[in-house]
Design an enzyme around this catalytic site. Sequence first.
Site, PDB file in Angstrom:
ATOM      1  N   ARG A 101      31.689  41.232  49.911  1.00 36.26           N
ATOM      2  CA  ARG A 101      31.678  42.513  49.199  1.00 36.26           C
ATOM      3  C   ARG A 101      30.275  42.898  48.735  1.00 36.26           C
ATOM      4  O   ARG A 101      29.573  42.116  48.141  1.00 36.26           O
ATOM      5  CB  ARG A 101      32.615  42.452  47.983  1.00 36.26           C
ATOM      6  CG  ARG A 101      34.072  42.383  48.392  1.00 36.26           C
ATOM      7  CD  ARG A 101      34.947  42.113  47.213  1.00 36.26           C
ATOM      8  NE  ARG A 101      34.635  40.845  46.596  1.00 36.26           N
ATOM      9  CZ  ARG A 101      35.143  40.445  45.426  1.00 36.26           C
ATOM     10  NH1 ARG A 101      35.964  41.226  44.772  1.00 36.26           N
ATOM     11  NH2 ARG A 101      34.829  39.282  44.939  1.00 36.26           N
ATOM     12  N   CYS A 133      29.405  41.600  41.337  1.00 40.29           N
ATOM     13  CA  CYS A 133      29.075  41.623  39.903  1.00 40.29           C
ATOM     14  C   CYS A 133      27.726  42.265  39.619  1.00 40.29           C
ATOM     15  O   CYS A 133      27.668  43.361  39.085  1.00 40.29           O
ATOM     16  CB  CYS A 133      29.102  40.197  39.348  1.00 40.29           C
ATOM     17  SG  CYS A 133      30.768  39.536  39.305  1.00 40.29           S
ATOM     18  N   VAL A 169      38.371  35.226  40.745  1.00 37.25           N
ATOM     19  CA  VAL A 169      38.520  34.873  39.330  1.00 37.25           C
ATOM     20  C   VAL A 169      39.918  34.324  39.040  1.00 37.25           C
ATOM     21  O   VAL A 169      40.085  33.352  38.315  1.00 37.25           O
ATOM     22  CB  VAL A 169      38.206  36.125  38.459  1.00 37.25           C
ATOM     23  CG1 VAL A 169      38.661  35.922  37.026  1.00 37.25           C
ATOM     24  CG2 VAL A 169      36.714  36.406  38.503  1.00 37.25           C
ATOM     25  N   THR A 183      35.796  42.688  34.377  1.00 41.10           N
ATOM     26  CA  THR A 183      34.556  43.189  33.766  1.00 41.10           C
ATOM     27  C   THR A 183      34.632  44.710  33.624  1.00 41.10           C
ATOM     28  O   THR A 183      34.879  45.413  34.614  1.00 41.10           O
ATOM     29  CB  THR A 183      33.351  42.821  34.661  1.00 41.10           C
ATOM     30  OG1 THR A 183      33.390  41.417  34.897  1.00 41.10           O
ATOM     31  CG2 THR A 183      32.041  43.204  34.002  1.00 41.10           C
ATOM     32  N   ASP A 227      49.974  38.993  42.902  1.00 44.84           N
ATOM     33  CA  ASP A 227      48.923  39.731  43.606  1.00 44.84           C
ATOM     34  C   ASP A 227      49.584  40.694  44.582  1.00 44.84           C
ATOM     35  O   ASP A 227      50.538  40.327  45.281  1.00 44.84           O
ATOM     36  CB  ASP A 227      47.995  38.771  44.360  1.00 44.84           C
ATOM     37  CG  ASP A 227      46.659  39.431  44.697  1.00 44.84           C
ATOM     38  OD1 ASP A 227      45.631  38.996  44.148  1.00 44.84           O
ATOM     39  OD2 ASP A 227      46.659  40.404  45.480  1.00 44.84           O
TER      40      ASP A 227
HETATM   41  N1  LIG Z   1      33.859  37.269  41.643  1.00 49.45           N
HETATM   42  C1  LIG Z   1      33.108  36.890  40.632  1.00 49.45           C
HETATM   43  O1  LIG Z   1      32.181  36.117  40.801  1.00 49.45           O
HETATM   44  C2  LIG Z   1      33.369  37.384  39.230  1.00 49.45           C
HETATM   45  C3  LIG Z   1      32.780  36.701  38.176  1.00 49.45           C
HETATM   46  C4  LIG Z   1      33.002  37.151  36.888  1.00 49.45           C
HETATM   47  C5  LIG Z   1      33.792  38.268  36.684  1.00 49.45           C
HETATM   48  N2  LIG Z   1      34.347  38.928  37.731  1.00 49.45           N
HETATM   49  C6  LIG Z   1      35.195  40.090  37.449  1.00 49.45           C
HETATM   50  O2  LIG Z   1      36.555  39.651  37.546  1.00 49.45           O
HETATM   51  C7  LIG Z   1      37.382  40.691  38.087  1.00 49.45           C
HETATM   52  C8  LIG Z   1      38.070  40.202  39.345  1.00 49.45           C
HETATM   53  O3  LIG Z   1      37.101  39.915  40.321  1.00 49.45           O
HETATM   54  P1  LIG Z   1      37.410  39.080  41.630  1.00 49.45           P
HETATM   55  O4  LIG Z   1      36.097  38.770  42.240  1.00 49.45           O
HETATM   56  O5  LIG Z   1      38.349  37.984  41.334  1.00 49.45           O
HETATM   57  O6  LIG Z   1      38.163  40.173  42.505  1.00 49.45           O
HETATM   58  P2  LIG Z   1      39.001  39.897  43.849  1.00 49.45           P
HETATM   59  O7  LIG Z   1      38.970  41.177  44.606  1.00 49.45           O
HETATM   60  O8  LIG Z   1      38.531  38.641  44.501  1.00 49.45           O
HETATM   61  O9  LIG Z   1      40.467  39.612  43.325  1.00 49.45           O
HETATM   62  C9  LIG Z   1      41.230  40.565  42.676  1.00 49.45           C
HETATM   63  C10 LIG Z   1      42.656  40.443  43.172  1.00 49.45           C
HETATM   64  O10 LIG Z   1      43.453  41.388  42.450  1.00 49.45           O
HETATM   65  C11 LIG Z   1      44.444  41.897  43.339  1.00 49.45           C
HETATM   66  N3  LIG Z   1      44.944  43.148  42.784  1.00 49.45           N
HETATM   67  C12 LIG Z   1      44.373  44.372  42.812  1.00 49.45           C
HETATM   68  N4  LIG Z   1      45.126  45.258  42.136  1.00 49.45           N
HETATM   69  C13 LIG Z   1      46.208  44.583  41.693  1.00 49.45           C
HETATM   70  C14 LIG Z   1      47.353  44.941  40.932  1.00 49.45           C
HETATM   71  N5  LIG Z   1      47.506  46.184  40.478  1.00 49.45           N
HETATM   72  N6  LIG Z   1      48.272  43.998  40.672  1.00 49.45           N
HETATM   73  C15 LIG Z   1      48.118  42.727  41.118  1.00 49.45           C
HETATM   74  N7  LIG Z   1      47.059  42.318  41.845  1.00 49.45           N
HETATM   75  C16 LIG Z   1      46.108  43.245  42.114  1.00 49.45           C
HETATM   76  C17 LIG Z   1      43.728  41.999  44.653  1.00 49.45           C
HETATM   77  O11 LIG Z   1      44.626  42.005  45.745  1.00 49.45           O
HETATM   78  C18 LIG Z   1      42.834  40.762  44.641  1.00 49.45           C
HETATM   79  O12 LIG Z   1      43.454  39.657  45.267  1.00 49.45           O
HETATM   80  C19 LIG Z   1      36.435  41.868  38.308  1.00 49.45           C
HETATM   81  O13 LIG Z   1      36.466  42.687  37.187  1.00 49.45           O
HETATM   82  C20 LIG Z   1      35.081  41.215  38.440  1.00 49.45           C
HETATM   83  O14 LIG Z   1      34.026  42.082  38.097  1.00 49.45           O
HETATM   84  C21 LIG Z   1      34.175  38.488  39.005  1.00 49.45           C
END
Ligand SMILES: NC(=O)c1ccc[n+]([C@@H]2O[C@H](COP(=O)([O-])OP(=O)(O)OC[C@H]3O[C@@H](n4cnc5c(N)ncnc54)[C@H](O)[C@@H]3O)[C@@H](O)[C@H]2O)c1
Length: 432
Positions: free
Chosen positions: A337, A266, A23, A126, A41
């Site tokens: 995942r 998700c 995201v 989310t 990150d």
């Molecule tokens: N992947 C999808 O398709 C999607 C779509 C819509 C919504 N979402 C939601 O968006 C959010 C993020 O999802 P994602 O798929 O991008 O996750 P992801 O795991 O791909 O990325 C999250 C990133 O955050 C970093 N991180 C974790 N804790 C941290 C902190 N305290 N400080 C800084 N960085 C930190 C991680 O290292 C990771 O790189 C979730 O809530 C997910 O449910 C995801």
Amino acid sequence: MQMRTKALLEGHRSLCLIGLGYVGVPLLASFSDIIKVVGVDTDEAKINSLNQGIDPNQEFASDSFNLDNIKLCSNLNEVLNCDTYIVTVPTPITKNKTPNLSPLKSASKSIGQKLKKGDLVIFESTVYPGCTEEVCIPILEQESNLEFQKDFNVGYSPERINPGDKVHRLDNTIKIVSGDNPDTLLEVSEIYRLIINAGVHKADSIKVAEAAKIVENVQRDVNIALMNELALIFDRIGINTNSVLEAASTKWNFHRYSPGLVGGHCISVDPYYLTYKAQELGYFPNVILSGREVNNRISRFLSNKIVQHIGKFGLSLSEARVLIKGVTFKENVSDLRNSKVIDLINHLLSYSIHVDVVDPWANAAELNKNYGIKLASTPSGKYDCIVVSVKHKQFLELDELYYSNILKPDGLLFDVKNQYSGKLKNIAVWSF
Ligand SMILES: NC(=O)c1ccc[n+]([C@@H]2O[C@H](COP(=O)([O-])OP(=O)(O)OC[C@H]3O[C@@H](n4cnc5c(N)ncnc54)[C@H](O)[C@@H]3O)[C@@H](O)[C@H]2O)c1
């Protein structure tokens, strides 16, 4: 135009993005086209990769990032000159299928320690309705010694992107926005309008925006669960579910969904956020939890089918060879995942079946490190069963000759996504 947007556009301030995953990276790419961005990150390897313009998730080419406008770091303390934060950290579930809010709490804590008067924090992760106000804001207040709404403001704007989907993108999908008051809502809307051509939908409140996102995924999960339940019933009856759905779809008000494995970050996770909240409030969400339970059963259903096929020919399970084509949770992404294909592989391995796994998108090191599964570069020899579990574009091109060369004469091909529907005439094919 609001002062905040003006300062961002004039380059006096940078926007801070926290969490650079599936995201965060699209936001980084889009915002860096227009304004200065600081990306944070905790994963140093991601920072190193992005610093060279390489998206660790293989979604974006290096020319998607305007590196002149991007600063990256692994610690929020290094961030300077920001008054607007967007949080996109993961929101997974625990082993007991309850919300794991640790990343969100930890990000809120780090932001709280930097928060100044006049700052705006927008959460995108989310969550269940109420989480931003009940969990994140109290942490921001506690860490900053500032008062919510008097000293700083909060917005929530859920992410709806669909990784791997080149049609529904960040810029052409309406963004739901919300804020703690009308002025915040205006600021949040303006910031996203910089990158979202489709515009924004202003939700009535933060809770409404949180709920809207969860509902999108719950609806999809429950609809697929119904198809999966039908598939389990029709399997016993001995009819093909896809043929039934094809026939039923000819009615004007029939909604077509397909049975299959429901994994990923998700759809297979978000419903548990809502069911957690519902139960906290004394309501047992029968429909949503039943849907989850049915969807979670499908990998076992498939492994049983494979075992039954192997048993038909008197072959011992330890002599049997199965090829799995596709291990990521869905097509054309590298995301492993909560992939239910991994559950399927583990069921097969528990029967001592020999399993080879190929996938042009999956990262071999990550698959081995996180799940103990080795990725083969190509199929080798002949297989008793081939499971085409993911609809990767590379698999769509494969033809009858390819499969007949690697399938034993009595072998069975499991076309889990029904991608070869009717195309493979001379080999045995199972589909839902
Ligand atoms: N992947 C999808 O398709 C999607 C779509 C819509 C919504 N979402 C939601 O968006 C959010 C993020 O999802 P994602 O798929 O991008 O996750 P992801 O795991 O791909 O990325 C999250 C990133 O955050 C970093 N991180 C974790 N804790 C941290 C902190 N305290 N400080 C800084 N960085 C930190 C991680 O290292 C990771 O790189 C979730 O809530 C997910 O449910 C995801």
